[in-house]
Design a protein around this motif. Structure first.
Motif, PDB file in Angstrom:
ATOM      1  N   ARG B   2     -15.857 -11.957   5.730  1.00 25.70           N
ATOM      2  CA  ARG B   2     -14.680 -11.305   6.290  1.00 25.70           C
ATOM      3  C   ARG B   2     -13.494 -11.644   5.402  1.00 25.70           C
ATOM      4  NH1 ARG B   2     -12.709  -9.935  11.565  1.00 25.70           N
ATOM      5  NH2 ARG B   2     -14.777 -10.185  12.432  1.00 25.70           N
ATOM      6  N   TYR B  45     -15.163  -6.588   6.964  1.00 22.82           N
ATOM      7  CA  TYR B  45     -14.397  -6.837   8.191  1.00 22.82           C
ATOM      8  C   TYR B  45     -13.078  -7.510   7.838  1.00 22.82           C
ATOM      9  CZ  TYR B  45     -18.479  -5.689  10.983  1.00 22.82           C
ATOM     10  OH  TYR B  45     -19.529  -5.028  11.554  1.00 22.82           O
ATOM     11  N   VAL B  46     -12.027  -7.138   8.585  1.00 22.67           N
ATOM     12  CA  VAL B  46     -10.694  -7.657   8.251  1.00 22.67           C
ATOM     13  C   VAL B  46     -10.037  -8.274   9.481  1.00 22.67           C
ATOM     14  CG1 VAL B  46      -8.458  -7.101   7.216  1.00 22.67           C
ATOM     15  CG2 VAL B  46     -10.464  -5.727   6.611  1.00 22.67           C
ATOM     16  N   SER B  47      -9.410  -9.416   9.266  1.00 16.09           N
ATOM     17  CA  SER B  47      -8.530 -10.012  10.271  1.00 16.09           C
ATOM     18  C   SER B  47      -7.125 -10.073   9.697  1.00 16.09           C
ATOM     19  CB  SER B  47      -8.965 -11.449  10.606  1.00 16.09           C
ATOM     20  OG  SER B  47     -10.121 -11.445  11.382  1.00 16.09           O
ATOM     21  N   LYS B  62      -5.295   0.543  15.594  1.00 16.93           N
ATOM     22  CA  LYS B  62      -6.184  -0.319  14.807  1.00 16.93           C
ATOM     23  C   LYS B  62      -7.097  -1.105  15.742  1.00 16.93           C
ATOM     24  CE  LYS B  62      -2.962  -1.231  10.994  1.00 16.93           C
ATOM     25  NZ  LYS B  62      -1.678  -0.889  11.634  1.00 16.93           N
ATOM     26  N   VAL B  65      -9.831  -3.589  14.307  1.00 17.88           N
ATOM     27  CA  VAL B  65      -9.540  -4.786  13.514  1.00 17.88           C
ATOM     28  C   VAL B  65      -9.013  -5.903  14.402  1.00 17.88           C
ATOM     29  CG1 VAL B  65      -9.024  -3.443  11.429  1.00 17.88           C
ATOM     30  CG2 VAL B  65      -7.157  -4.171  12.915  1.00 17.88           C
ATOM     31  N   SER B  66      -9.136  -7.108  13.887  1.00 13.48           N
ATOM     32  CA  SER B  66      -8.718  -8.281  14.644  1.00 13.48           C
ATOM     33  C   SER B  66      -7.319  -8.710  14.203  1.00 13.48           C
ATOM     34  CB  SER B  66      -9.761  -9.379  14.390  1.00 13.48           C
ATOM     35  OG  SER B  66      -9.178 -10.635  14.369  1.00 13.48           O
TER      36      SER B  66
END
Lengths: 79, 419
Positions: B2, B45-47, B62, B65-66
């Motif tokens: 990530r 995956y993006v935080s 969004k 996304v986290s």
């Protein structure tokens, strides 16, 4: 000098109005030709002269010379 | 694996531009800093970690996304990336050794395995990053990091060229009238199919690429030098567009501009010059407003940052303006001027002060509180509705928070004006 005299003096200076125009009934916008910018400068001049704080939403409700006198007198009583 | 794009404490140096958006939503070249990072890691995956009051607006649209979720960081190898980094192509690999990349005193990235993350974990993101920094071996990296607003401008030509290379489509797809001219290499000019180029337009690609995006309109007598980017639905109103320009989307530009970044929905429709400047969203610049970007003695420009003047160490610095600010006709801006968010400026013909706080009315040489925040928001809603955009309650809350943050600096100057 009374509050009314001081208010009228400030209004004359800020709005370049003649003494006979600045009655208690005189409306800043319609009668004395205040633009939105003038109104902001006028309220700031009242704040500075009387050493009071006029919240923008209260300042917006002050439409005439007489209302300004009454508003400021009330403010000064609360101090 | 990530990636995690984060804001560090450097956001304050980027006020007022970063008052209403995370640092990685600032623009440089054709895209935001965030987009520049993300395009290097497709499908990952993006935080995101950012200031709390900005999260509701940032999280809109969004859902996948986290945002500010520590739990999402627990069970994966993670590449943490400073959101102020102008990440260039091939500069950072997703996988590799565990390390912390530093540029001088600044942290650029941290690459850590699940095990190290577990060892250093804290529910406080700042403490967690500090702990990782202590644990990981350091690697010195040369990088383009945005420390101050003028760094965005100084890197814009480079970013524009890199962005042009990133694009798949790079040619003239829209119609070019016979009296419009490409002066320079034709393959350095992209005109989108739905863009309109009127007659008597000059596109000068001798020094850099020009990208004219979908539904943009370039009106007659416009002169555009590359590198430059005319964003979607933007209009160039017979303007002289110098090199290093990023505009839009949906912005209108007339007069003369160079080395300037203009966010979406901002209007500088009339004559007047802006150079080495950064304008936020929903700004309106009145006719004949002009900024200086070079002092008469050619000395370096001082800019008001975090309550004091900072030497930019640059001789060409223009002005930096927060969202929703309005400049009345004929404003003259000094070199290195900062004007905050939601301010209203009416000039008396003199050069403006170098710092005008957010939500301030600056009238005829004095600072005022004007009609207050409520009225500023009402005006902003009217402005936005003209472009068929509604201001959300979350956006109102961001402005309210920005109002609180800037209260002290605003009241100080308003009080001074009363004396």
């Amino acid at each position: 000098m009374s509050v009314e005299e001081r208010v009228k003096k400030i209004v004359m200076q800020q709005l370049k109005a003649r003494e006979d125009e600045v009655t208690r009934e005189a409306r800043f916008v319609q009668d004395l030709g205040a633009e939105s910018i003038d109104s902001i400068e006028l309220m700031a001049a009242f704040e500075a002269d009387f050493d009071i704080e006029i919240p923008p939403e209260e300042g917006e409700r002050v439409q005439t010379v007489g209302e300004a006198v009454e508003y400021i007198e009330k403010k000064l009583k609360k101090l | 694996m990530r990636i995690c794009i984060f804001e560090d404490e450097g956001y304050e140096n980027l006020y007022p531009l970063s008052l209403t958006r995370p640092v990685f939503e600032l623009k440089c070249g054709q895209v935001t800093l965030k987009e520049r990072i993300l395009r290097n890691f497709p499908g990952v995956y993006v935080s995101y970690f950012l200031r709390d009051y900005l999260t509701p607006v940032f999280s809109q649209d969004k859902k996948e996304v986290s945002v500010n979720e520590m739990e999402a960081l627990k069970n994966e190898n993670i590449l943490f990336i400073n959101g102020r980094w102008l990440l260039s192509k091939g500069k950072l690999n997703l996988t590799g050794e565990e390390e912390v990349g530093i540029c001088g005193e600044e942290t650029l990235y941290l690459r850590a395995t699940t095990k190290t993350i577990k060892d250093c974990f804290s529910l406080n993101f700042r403490e967690f990053i500090d702990s990782l920094k202590q644990k990981l071996k350091k690697k010195e990296v040369k990088a383009r990091l945005v420390n101050y607003p003028w760094d965005l401008i100084n890197n814009n030509c480079w970013a524009l060229e890199e962005d042009f290379e990133f694009r798949v489509k790079k040619d003239v797809q829209g119609k070019l009238p016979s009296s419009a001219t490409i002066y320079g290499e034709k393959d350095r000019v992209f005109i989108a199919r739905s863009a309109t180029i009127q007659p008597l337009v000059l596109l000068d690609s001798t020094k850099g690429s020009i990208y004219i995006d979908e539904e943009a309109i370039v009106f007659a007598h416009s002169h555009i030098k590359g590198p430059s980017y005319i964003g979607k639905k933007s209009q160039i109103l017979g303007a002289n567009i110098g090199e290093g320009i990023s505009i839009g989307p949906t912005s209108r530009v007339g007069g003369e501009v160079e080395e300037t970044i203009i966010h979406g929905f901002t209007n500088k429709a009339h004559r007047g010059f802006f150079g080495h400047s950064y304008l936020g969203e929903w700004i309106n610049i009145g006719a004949l407003c002009t900024n200086s970007d070079l002092k008469n003695d050619y000395s370096t420009v001082q800019v008001y940052i975090k309550g004091e003047f900072k030497d930019s160490e640059a001789t060409k610095v223009g002005s930096f303006m927060g969202d929703h600010t309005k400049l009345g006709i004929g404003c003259l801006l000094n070199t290195g001027t900062i004007i905050g968010v939601g301010s209203n400026i009416v000039t008396a013909g003199k050069v403006l002060p170098k710092f005008i706080p957010s939500f301030t009315w600056y009238l005829n040489g004095k600072f005022y509180k004007g009609y207050g925040l409520k009225q500023i928001i009402e005006t902003a809603k009217v402005v936005m509705s003209r472009r068929k955009v509604a201001m959300s309650s979350e956006e109102v809350k961001v402005l309210e928070e920005a109002f609180k943050i800037t209260k002290k600096e605003r009241e100080k100057l308003i009080e001074k004006s009363k004396r």
